[in-house]
Design a protein around this motif. Structure first.
Motif, PDB file in Angstrom:
ATOM      1  N   ARG A   4      20.763  -3.486 -62.913  1.00 41.41           N
ATOM      2  CA  ARG A   4      21.676  -3.203 -61.808  1.00 41.41           C
ATOM      3  C   ARG A   4      22.704  -4.318 -61.670  1.00 41.41           C
ATOM      4  O   ARG A   4      22.424  -5.490 -61.966  1.00 41.41           O
ATOM      5  N   PHE A  61      26.415  -5.483 -59.147  1.00 43.14           N
ATOM      6  CA  PHE A  61      27.335  -5.238 -58.038  1.00 43.14           C
ATOM      7  C   PHE A  61      28.616  -5.996 -58.322  1.00 43.14           C
ATOM      8  O   PHE A  61      28.587  -7.193 -58.640  1.00 43.14           O
ATOM      9  N   ASP A 112      30.268   8.346 -54.909  1.00 39.01           N
ATOM     10  CA  ASP A 112      31.230   7.684 -54.024  1.00 39.01           C
ATOM     11  C   ASP A 112      30.860   8.001 -52.582  1.00 39.01           C
ATOM     12  O   ASP A 112      30.929   9.155 -52.157  1.00 39.01           O
ATOM     13  N   ILE A 125      28.545   3.546 -58.858  1.00 42.69           N
ATOM     14  CA  ILE A 125      28.713   3.786 -57.425  1.00 42.69           C
ATOM     15  C   ILE A 125      30.035   3.211 -56.960  1.00 42.69           C
ATOM     16  O   ILE A 125      30.343   2.045 -57.225  1.00 42.69           O
ATOM     17  N   SER A 126      30.830   4.025 -56.277  1.00 36.94           N
ATOM     18  CA  SER A 126      31.964   3.529 -55.491  1.00 36.94           C
ATOM     19  C   SER A 126      31.432   3.284 -54.089  1.00 36.94           C
ATOM     20  O   SER A 126      31.242   4.218 -53.305  1.00 36.94           O
ATOM     21  N   ALA A 127      31.161   2.013 -53.797  1.00 37.59           N
ATOM     22  CA  ALA A 127      30.455   1.639 -52.574  1.00 37.59           C
ATOM     23  C   ALA A 127      31.458   1.238 -51.495  1.00 37.59           C
ATOM     24  O   ALA A 127      31.857   0.084 -51.386  1.00 37.59           O
ATOM     25  N   THR A 134      21.260   4.083 -50.451  1.00 36.67           N
ATOM     26  CA  THR A 134      21.119   3.326 -51.704  1.00 36.67           C
ATOM     27  C   THR A 134      19.748   3.564 -52.314  1.00 36.67           C
ATOM     28  O   THR A 134      19.617   3.780 -53.527  1.00 36.67           O
ATOM     29  N   SER A 193      27.334  -0.845 -59.162  1.00 39.70           N
ATOM     30  CA  SER A 193      27.988  -0.537 -57.895  1.00 39.70           C
ATOM     31  C   SER A 193      29.242  -1.386 -57.746  1.00 39.70           C
ATOM     32  O   SER A 193      29.214  -2.595 -58.017  1.00 39.70           O
ATOM     33  N   HIS A 239      22.922  -2.973 -48.761  1.00 39.33           N
ATOM     34  CA  HIS A 239      23.067  -2.286 -50.057  1.00 39.33           C
ATOM     35  C   HIS A 239      22.506  -3.137 -51.190  1.00 39.33           C
ATOM     36  O   HIS A 239      21.696  -2.659 -52.011  1.00 39.33           O
ATOM     37  N   LEU A 256      19.367  -2.859 -53.918  1.00 43.75           N
ATOM     38  CA  LEU A 256      19.556  -2.965 -55.372  1.00 43.75           C
ATOM     39  C   LEU A 256      18.585  -3.975 -55.981  1.00 43.75           C
ATOM     40  O   LEU A 256      18.159  -3.816 -57.139  1.00 43.75           O
TER      41      LEU A 256
END
Length: 303
Positions: A111, A113, A157, A237-239, A263, A277, A295, A299
């Motif tokens: 994962r 970010f 999204d 992901i469009s966070a 999430t 993300s 979030h 993750l």
């Protein structure tokens, strides 16, 4: 679980006019919220032109370069501005997203970010809009497909504003399942359930003004069942965190815990697929910081 964080201080050099919601302080709020977490912190690289050109033509990229002001700010559409330092962080947002894709597919982590601004999901092929210059997540999806040879990528999204740019850039892409929840009606006016993509691979989840995170999670659970059937090899992901009840730009009523719950549901549906993300919206600074932390905390949870 190890989560890679891609960021860069150049995000502070994309300056907008006083009072603009997409402000430098957003970056500071996000980084402060993530301070102290045991993240694998990496510098987001500047994307090569070839990455941007996966979704945007040469004339668009050159046009942005030509439009960069030497001093002050320049307005390029109703709500999107450039300053002398704007291009670098936008390119690093793309570069960070692509580097994150490379890293998770190389199994350096499962994962990641990407904490950069400006956001990207409103940018269309030749149109910058909604604070966005490049279709960051769409470009990352194209890299996964065309550079790494993946056959199935899911793009999710949950920004309060519809990811019209991502949808447009991936409209004809049968290898991508695009799922988007958004307040509807709301700017930019797209995101109706009837918008389904050239191959039926677009799923829009319009949410009424005033609705809360419980309704959103209920809608998302059905869409995530669709994602399970799709069996993606990568989830992007469009966070966006502007569906929060404290956000000034919309009228949804989510709270910090709703972002954690959504999430967690996404990760459950993703199964063994790696997840990247990327930060999009969120304009109340305190709510943004808390929601990003919720979030990223999820993750970091082990399976």
């Amino acid at each position: 679980m190890t989560v890679i964080l891609y960021s860069h201080d150049s995000a502070r050099r994309h300056v907008t006019p006083d009072g603009h919601p997409e402000q430098v302080a957003r970056h500071d709020a996000v980084m402060a919220a993530l301070e102290g977490l045991a993240l694998d912190r990496r510098e987001a690289p500047v994307a090569e032109d070839a990455e941007v050109l996966r979704c945007h033509p040469v004339r668009y990229l050159q046009g942005l370069r030509d439009a960069m002001p030497q001093t002050g700010t320049r307005q390029i559409d109703a709500d999107t501005h450039l300053s002398p330092g704007s291009l670098e962080p936008a390119l690093r947002a793309v570069g960070g997203a692509c580097a994150a894709v490379d890293a998770v597919l190389a199994e350096e982590a499962r994962r990641a970010f990407v904490a950069l601004r400006p956001p990207g999901h409103h940018a269309e092929a030749e149109v910058s809009m909604g604070f966005c210059l490049f279709g960051t997540v769409a470009i990352a999806a194209k890299r996964a497909l065309d550079h790494h040879g993946l056959e199935r990528v899911a793009v999710l999204d949950f920004d309060v504003h519809h990811g019209n740019g991502t949808q447009a850039l991936l409209w004809d892409e049968a290898r991508v399942l695009f799922v988007s929840s958004q307040q509807f009606p709301l700017w930019p006016g797209t995101g109706a359930a009837s918008e389904r993509g050239a191959h039926g691979q677009v799923v829009n989840l319009p949410l009424p003004p005033g609705s809360d995170g419980a309704l959103a999670l209920s809608e998302w659970r059905g869409a995530l069942d669709r994602m399970r059937e799709f069996s993606p090899q990568l989830v992007l992901i469009s966070a966006g965190f502007d569906a929060h009840r404290d956000d000034p730009l919309a009228q949804l009523e989510w709270d910090d815990d709703d972002y954690a719950a959504l999430t967690r549901a996404i990760l459950d549906a993703a199964g063994k697929a790696p997840v990247v993300s990327c930060l999009e919206g969120g304009y109340d600074l305190r709510a943004l910081g808390r929601s990003v932390r919720a979030h990223v905390d999820v993750l970091m949870e082990a399976d």
